[in-house]
Design an enzyme around this catalytic site. Sequence first.
Site, PDB file in Angstrom:
ATOM      1  N   LYS A 276       6.372  79.425 -42.211  1.00 45.57           N
ATOM      2  CA  LYS A 276       7.891  79.104 -41.702  1.00 45.57           C
ATOM      3  C   LYS A 276       7.716  78.859 -40.016  1.00 45.57           C
ATOM      4  O   LYS A 276       6.870  79.994 -39.505  1.00 45.57           O
ATOM      5  CB  LYS A 276       8.718  80.377 -42.230  1.00 45.57           C
ATOM      6  CG  LYS A 276       8.047  81.697 -41.670  1.00 45.57           C
ATOM      7  CD  LYS A 276       8.811  82.906 -42.715  1.00 45.57           C
ATOM      8  CE  LYS A 276       8.107  84.124 -42.636  1.00 45.57           C
ATOM      9  NZ  LYS A 276       8.556  85.238 -43.421  1.00 45.57           N
ATOM     10  N   GLU A 362      23.722  85.649 -57.965  1.00 45.33           N
ATOM     11  CA  GLU A 362      25.084  86.143 -57.933  1.00 45.33           C
ATOM     12  C   GLU A 362      25.656  86.596 -59.145  1.00 45.33           C
ATOM     13  O   GLU A 362      26.392  87.505 -59.096  1.00 45.33           O
ATOM     14  CB  GLU A 362      25.915  84.823 -57.476  1.00 45.33           C
ATOM     15  CG  GLU A 362      25.826  84.402 -56.058  1.00 45.33           C
ATOM     16  CD  GLU A 362      24.312  83.473 -56.056  1.00 45.33           C
ATOM     17  OE1 GLU A 362      23.941  82.918 -54.943  1.00 45.33           O
ATOM     18  OE2 GLU A 362      23.858  83.318 -57.090  1.00 45.33           O
ATOM     19  N   ARG A 390      29.559  80.911 -58.698  1.00 47.55           N
ATOM     20  CA  ARG A 390      28.415  81.111 -59.404  1.00 47.55           C
ATOM     21  C   ARG A 390      28.508  82.034 -60.501  1.00 47.55           C
ATOM     22  O   ARG A 390      27.658  82.174 -61.415  1.00 47.55           O
ATOM     23  CB  ARG A 390      27.234  80.945 -58.833  1.00 47.55           C
ATOM     24  CG  ARG A 390      27.027  79.878 -57.595  1.00 47.55           C
ATOM     25  CD  ARG A 390      25.725  79.803 -56.923  1.00 47.55           C
ATOM     26  NE  ARG A 390      24.733  79.330 -57.720  1.00 47.55           N
ATOM     27  CZ  ARG A 390      23.261  78.978 -57.353  1.00 47.55           C
ATOM     28  NH1 ARG A 390      22.833  79.680 -56.252  1.00 47.55           N
ATOM     29  NH2 ARG A 390      22.621  78.447 -57.976  1.00 47.55           N
TER      30      ARG A 390
END
Length: 624
Positions: A276, A362, A390
């Site tokens: 990253k 979720e 969701r």
Amino acid sequence: MNLLEKINDPSDLRKLPRTQLTPLAHELRQFLLESVSKTGGHLSSNLGTVELTIALHYVYDTPRDRIVWDVGHQTYSHKILTGRRGRMPTLRQLNGLSGFPKRDESEYDTFGTAHSSTSISAALGMATAARIKGEDRHAIAVIGDGSMTAGMAFEALNNAGVEDDVNLLVILNDNDMSISPPVGALNRYLARLLSGQFYAAAKNVGKSVLPAPVLDLARKLEEHAKGMVVPATMFEEFGFNYIGPIDGHDLDSLIPTLENIKKLKGPQFLHVVTKKGQGYKLAEAEPILYHGTGKFNHLEGIKPSTAPGKITYTEVFGNWLCDMAAADKRLVGITPAMREGSGMVRFHQEYPQRYFDVGIAEQHSVTFGAGIATEGLKPVVAIYSTFLQRAYDQLIHDVALQNLDVTFALDRAGLVGADGATHAGNYDLAYLRCIPNMVVMAASDENECRQMLTTAYHYPGPAAVRYPRGAGVGAQIAEALSSIEIGKGEVRRTGKGVALLAFGSMVAPSLKAGDELDATVANMRFVKPLDVELVKRLAQEHDFLVTVEEGCIMGGAGAAVMEALAAAGIAKPVLNLGLPDNFIDQGDPQALLASVGLDAKGIAASIRARLVAQGEPRLVVSNG
């Protein structure tokens, strides 16, 4: 930028000799850094996928071969290489380039993404369609290790593994990067795979199957003279041919590997390890800080702001959560991988035993909270409005149907600005108010947000408080954990002729419009239960009613007001103002609100236009 300027689409890229791809990657990374620092956007994730993006478009015949980018916040290199380099200065701006893949933006954006863990399902669908149509093309899903922890990714893997005649490649972009620190057993498993011993064993293997991650088990087997065994990895158990891991920044590894995989049939799984923030030391050192940035000087890096600013609603929630946790030991905080975004860092630090990040899950977060509630504890689920969508079945079936005491803190309600339609919380008022047992509140300022969170917490059933992204109006916040009476609004301005019934963030612009029109303005506070008595009183005392909400008009708070009037047998002209029946793209939040008539000027103008159209100019009063 000599090489990059020659690339107008991937066909230009494929004309380059291999020796020029690494210099191209350096140019592309520098262009990304300079561009994103001027516009703001996702930086760490994009710096980490430069070589992978080049390799994919170099090896595969895009757009004939389909690439699906999970979440899609790492696709800036993809956009640059597919003819959109010149539009990068408009990134995430009104009428500009989207920060995520978007099908109507480019034929190279094969699937719109912005929420996580959808790529494998979509790519499998594309590969299956190609097989049905008799087309020889490939479908590639690029998914991060954070997204791989979500249930939907495993549902797709489970389905894909038995389809041995589809040209599907799943690329795990393993950079140990998610918005909040990655959590869970799967993340620990992947971390073990990347241990020093693992690399030592796999480093010189060209096309490898992962050696045993469970080293202790292997040692025990050896001790019992049963020999060393190399069990199949979980990905192979799903039916994939596993390849990797390989260095995702080494084009000399990436390109030959992809060329070999392209010749294989059936579901393939390539494990790519990237860093990253690759190539920008500041982002490498603090990848979360540089995950999503505003404008900054890339030569100096992001500097902390010294100017005092208004407290954000997210900070209001985070402070309230800690204060309520101190007052009540039953409180449990839950987030689906949004610790920073939901303002729970301090709570995590102060109450680690009562803090739970369940990962990008979720559905699980809601039912996990429901299970906690059955045992007499008091869960607070902090979740973005757009992400609660969701877990809608869990909200209904697991929480509301059983009338369990779960508090939902809905951040990013309404328009969110630069992230656009995929992240806008436009529908929560409509999809929540139709659920039995739910209490639904919309905060008009920072202090009311704190009061509503307290009210929701003390309510012995499911309750939701919605609040927008960013700072509020600058209201003074009381330290007390005080509640407000459920189902009761308040009149904030008394006028004549016209009454504005405003919800949440629309109270402030409605008050300004009310001053201009000399209209009554009510802060309705509750969408459910609606203050029906206040609605009836305002209808009786005024000739014309206007509802104002930062949510969809269809089925929203305004619809609740009209239902209440109809039930009471009251016939009164009503104007519903809110978000129109279309998706609203990215841009400055205030400009977006103005574009749909939800700033003070637009609200007043809409009221005047309707009154004139209905032949009621006598009700139009101007104080200006």
